[in-house]
Design a protein around this motif. Structure first.
Motif, PDB file in Angstrom:
ATOM      1  N   ILE A  90     117.950  30.642  62.363  1.00  0.00           N
ATOM      2  CA  ILE A  90     116.692  30.111  62.902  1.00  0.00           C
ATOM      3  C   ILE A  90     116.276  30.942  64.114  1.00  0.00           C
ATOM      4  CG2 ILE A  90     115.560  28.129  63.961  1.00  0.00           C
ATOM      5  CD1 ILE A  90     117.431  26.347  62.311  1.00  0.00           C
ATOM      6  N   LEU A  91     115.059  31.471  64.066  1.00  0.00           N
ATOM      7  CA  LEU A  91     114.530  32.301  65.145  1.00  0.00           C
ATOM      8  C   LEU A  91     113.354  31.601  65.820  1.00  0.00           C
ATOM      9  CD1 LEU A  91     114.373  35.768  63.331  1.00  0.00           C
ATOM     10  CD2 LEU A  91     116.215  34.899  64.781  1.00  0.00           C
ATOM     11  N   VAL A  92     113.123  31.955  67.068  1.00  0.00           N
ATOM     12  CA  VAL A  92     111.929  31.492  67.769  1.00  0.00           C
ATOM     13  C   VAL A  92     110.835  32.533  67.550  1.00  0.00           C
ATOM     14  CG1 VAL A  92     110.897  30.893  69.986  1.00  0.00           C
ATOM     15  CG2 VAL A  92     113.267  30.249  69.489  1.00  0.00           C
ATOM     16  N   ALA A  93     109.700  32.087  67.058  1.00  0.00           N
ATOM     17  CA  ALA A  93     108.590  32.988  66.755  1.00  0.00           C
ATOM     18  C   ALA A  93     107.584  32.995  67.900  1.00  0.00           C
ATOM     19  CB  ALA A  93     107.896  32.547  65.474  1.00  0.00           C
ATOM     20  N   PRO A  94     106.771  34.040  67.989  1.00  0.00           N
ATOM     21  CA  PRO A  94     105.623  33.983  68.896  1.00  0.00           C
ATOM     22  C   PRO A  94     104.776  32.766  68.520  1.00  0.00           C
ATOM     23  CG  PRO A  94     105.900  36.178  67.982  1.00  0.00           C
ATOM     24  CD  PRO A  94     106.832  35.303  67.223  1.00  0.00           C
ATOM     25  N   GLY A  95     104.271  32.071  69.487  1.00  0.00           N
ATOM     26  CA  GLY A  95     103.491  30.877  69.190  1.00  0.00           C
ATOM     27  C   GLY A  95     104.248  29.595  69.457  1.00  0.00           C
ATOM     28  N   GLY A  96     105.544  29.725  69.814  1.00  0.00           N
ATOM     29  CA  GLY A  96     106.287  28.551  70.244  1.00  0.00           C
ATOM     30  C   GLY A  96     106.857  27.687  69.145  1.00  0.00           C
ATOM     31  N   PHE A  97     106.991  28.229  67.942  1.00  0.00           N
ATOM     32  CA  PHE A  97     107.612  27.473  66.866  1.00  0.00           C
ATOM     33  C   PHE A  97     108.824  28.240  66.352  1.00  0.00           C
ATOM     34  CE2 PHE A  97     104.296  30.110  65.064  1.00  0.00           C
ATOM     35  CZ  PHE A  97     104.865  30.682  63.939  1.00  0.00           C
ATOM     36  N   SER A  98     109.611  27.597  65.503  1.00  0.00           N
ATOM     37  CA  SER A  98     110.804  28.221  64.944  1.00  0.00           C
ATOM     38  C   SER A  98     110.538  28.671  63.518  1.00  0.00           C
ATOM     39  CB  SER A  98     111.976  27.230  64.959  1.00  0.00           C
ATOM     40  OG  SER A  98     112.282  26.831  66.284  1.00  0.00           O
TER      41      SER A  98
END
Length: 273
Positions: A90-98
């Motif tokens: 699980i990664l953190v994406a730009p935009g504040g979601f996973s």
């Protein structure tokens, strides 16, 4: 029943509605902006204060990593094969979601086997207690893998464009989901419209055909609920070429504002089908 093998709807019911709302974003035809909508919709929901995860359910032909400019070392494939734990993927994406990304070019995931089905369901059941929304970015079309991913969702959002081929394939998808999964309500986003209001026209045209030729096995009518339309906007191409989220790079653009409006409707319980 084993907790890990419950469907999201069953897990949600057992939790008193506290588990994530699972939304499948799908399309009849490729190239209509489905992954673009999935990613930016997730960003819009995150901006509204929600814990959001996008699961790349386009097993074998994944491109969510490209849209988000991410280079995962661990993917859903590694979780399925036991090479890594779910948390590691699980990664953190730009935009504040996973995000939970799938590998690309994996032929073994191009068809639905009992093993793929069970592992996918187990992963999703593990995720739903941790988030407010889980967005399934599915593949296009009506393959077994796509239909299975969609079957696990609480709600389905069909992305279409005004092109005749897209509308035809959207209708085919709607018909299959109504007849095979008994979906009585399907959400619709019309992408790449020429002018405001075109989405309503497209939605009504599809609804007219659905009213004539589609019903559930119980003979119930099927309703299309328009979440909104997204204008054809040069900002979209610019963001995609830069591998950036539109809501992050150009939040004031017409298309970004339209997606934010779609996120607001998704996040309104009374709007849900």
């Amino acid at each position: 029943m084993n907790e890990a093998m419950k469907t999201p709807s069953e897990a949600r019911a057992a939790s008193g509605g506290k588990n994530a709302w699972v939304l499948a974003v799908t399309s009849g035809k490729g190239g209509v902006g489905k992954t673009f909508v999935s990613a930016n919709l997730a960003a819009g929901l995150a901006k509204r204060g929600h814990r959001v995860l996008v699961l790349d359910a386009d097993l074998g032909l994944a491109n969510l990593d490209v849209v988000l400019n991410l280079f995962p070392k661990i993917t859903l494939h590694d979780v399925f094969t036991g090479k890594a734990q779910l948390e590691e993927a699980i990664l953190v994406a730009p935009g504040g979601f996973s995000v939970l990304l799938a590998g690309s070019g994996l032929v073994e995931y191009s068809r639905l086997t009992p093993e793929v089905r069970d592992k996918f369901q187990a992963v999703l059941a593990t995720l739903v207690p941790r988030y407010d929304y889980v967005v399934l970015d599915t593949g296009a079309g009506i393959s077994d893998v796509v239909l299975y991913a969609v079957s696990l969702a609480d709600e389905v959002l069909v992305v279409a464009t005004p092109e005749p081929t897209s509308m035809t394939d959207a209708y085919a998808t709607i018909k299959v989901l109504a007849t095979q999964q008994r979906r009585r309500t399907l959400r619709l986003v019309v992408n790449q419209v020429a002018k405001p209001g075109d989405g309503k026209i497209i939605a009504q045209q599809l609804q007219n055909v659905v009213d004539r030729f589609v019903s559930t096995p119980q003979g119930e009518s099927v309703r299309l609920s328009l979440l909104g339309d997204i204008p054809s906007d040069p900002s979209v191409r610019e963001a995609v070429q830069r591998r950036q989220l539109l809501l992050e790079s150009l939040p004031g653009s017409a298309a970004a504002r339209a997606i934010q409006a779609v996120a607001a409707r998704v996040d309104t319980p009374d709007e849900r089908g």
